[in-house]
Design a protein around this motif. Structure first.
Motif, short mmCIF file in Angstrom:
data_model
loop_
_atom_site.label_atom_id
_atom_site.label_comp_id
_atom_site.label_asym_id
_atom_site.label_seq_id
_atom_site.Cartn_x
_atom_site.Cartn_y
_atom_site.Cartn_z
N ASN A 126 44.12 70.22 25.49
CA ASN A 126 43.42 69.64 25.72
C ASN A 126 42.83 67.99 26.06
OD1 ASN A 126 43.12 72.41 25.67
ND2 ASN A 126 42.37 72.29 23.51
N LYS A 127 42.54 67.37 26.82
CA LYS A 127 42.05 66.20 26.83
C LYS A 127 41.35 65.36 25.92
CE LYS A 127 39.37 62.58 30.12
NZ LYS A 127 38.77 62.91 31.70
N LYS B 157 41.42 58.49 27.16
CA LYS B 157 41.84 57.41 27.86
C LYS B 157 42.01 56.56 27.39
CE LYS B 157 43.08 61.09 31.58
NZ LYS B 157 43.58 61.25 33.16
N SER C 110 46.17 73.51 29.03
CA SER C 110 45.04 72.51 28.42
C SER C 110 43.94 73.08 28.50
CB SER C 110 44.75 71.62 29.28
OG SER C 110 45.23 71.37 30.50
N GLU D 71 41.48 71.82 30.79
CA GLU D 71 40.91 71.44 31.81
C GLU D 71 41.15 72.31 32.86
OE1 GLU D 71 40.16 69.08 29.36
OE2 GLU D 71 42.73 68.94 29.05
N ASP E 21 35.64 57.85 26.29
CA ASP E 21 36.96 58.64 27.26
C ASP E 21 38.46 58.40 26.28
OD1 ASP E 21 39.33 59.24 28.19
OD2 ASP E 21 37.99 57.35 30.41
#
Length: 261
Positions: free
Chosen positions: A236-237, A141, A257, A259, A139
């Motif tokens: 993008n994430k 994040k 993005s 998402e 992840d």
């Protein structure tokens, strides 16, 4: 159109050409260079020629301010994609790119926007932590992912990727030796429908309006920008390709993005 820059686009009918056309057609005086011609381009601006032959294309560059060189084998619309064979890559992407650069210099073109490719660093995707990022095991994040920049070592995995690195280095040489600016954009996943593909496509995605913004900002960049390389991706994430350099130098701020889709 005396106040509009004259912009010649090779490969206007390709995936990236279609993606940006709606954003640039009224902003600039657009002309096209392709083997078979392009619809909706005035006859006087619709040049036919094979970039593998310098003599067949050189007239298309007369009076042009900026060239956006998109034409290549190995892209989204190519039969074999990035697995195009060596002979095709040699003719289109190496000899062809040289001819476009040479014709530009001879005609007094001031800037070339060269469509390079994010595949020039694709090998990182087989390495940790990028392989884990793209497979969804990390992840972003919660984990810091080292960003790949234009200064990172290239990691090509196909003749197509190598040909794009050749184009970048050819641009580096031409910009140093001649009075011309060459900006290379390592374009990410730009699909015909403007949506990200599954899997790794969520990392490398670039929307139509984002790649158009980046190309417009490259066209409008100061004359002092002689040579540079930028990544063309949206925010993008799962992104691992750099956006900071293009923001600082060109003022590029992606609006999309993966998402969002």
């Amino acid at each position: 159109m005396p106040n509009k820059k004259k912009v010649l686009v090779t490969g206007l009918s390709g995936a990236v050409g279609q993606a940006i056309n709606g954003f640039i057609k009224d902003r600039y005086e657009i002309s096209s260079l392709s083997r078979n011609g392009v619809k909706n381009i005035p006859n006087q601006n619709n040049h036919k020629g094979d970039i593998g032959s310098l003599d067949s294309i050189i007239q298309a560059f007369d009076g042009v301010d900026t060239v956006v060189h998109l034409a290549a084998d190995g892209g989204v619309r190519s039969i074999n994609g990035m697995n195009a064979d060596w002979n095709s890559i040699l003719q289109s992407n190496i000899i062809g790119t040289h001819n476009v650069f040479e014709a530009s210099v001879r005609a007094g073109v001031k800037r070339i926007i060269f469509a390079s490719s994010g595949s020039t660093i694709m090998g990182y995707e087989t390495m940790y932590p990028y392989s884990e990022l793209l497979s969804g095991k990390i992840d972003p994040k919660k984990n810091s992912i080292p960003i790949i920049t234009h200064e990172s070592e290239p990691q090509p995995r196909s003749f197509y990727s190598v040909s794009k690195l050749f184009g970048e280095d050819l641009g580096r040489m031409y910009s140093a030796v001649h009075d011309i600016s060459i900006i290379c954009i390592r374009i990410g996943g730009c699909s015909l429908d403007g949506k990200p593909s599954p899997g790794r496509g969520k990392s490398i995605f670039v929307s139509h309006r984002d790649i158009a913004q980046l190309i417009i900002k490259s066209i409008e960049a100061p004359k002092s920008l002689k040579f540079d390389i930028f990544f063309g991706v949206s925010n993008n994430k799962l992104r691992y390709r750099d956006l900071i350099h293009s923001k600082e130098v060109l003022g590029y701020i992606p609006q999309d993005s993966a998402e969002k889709f």
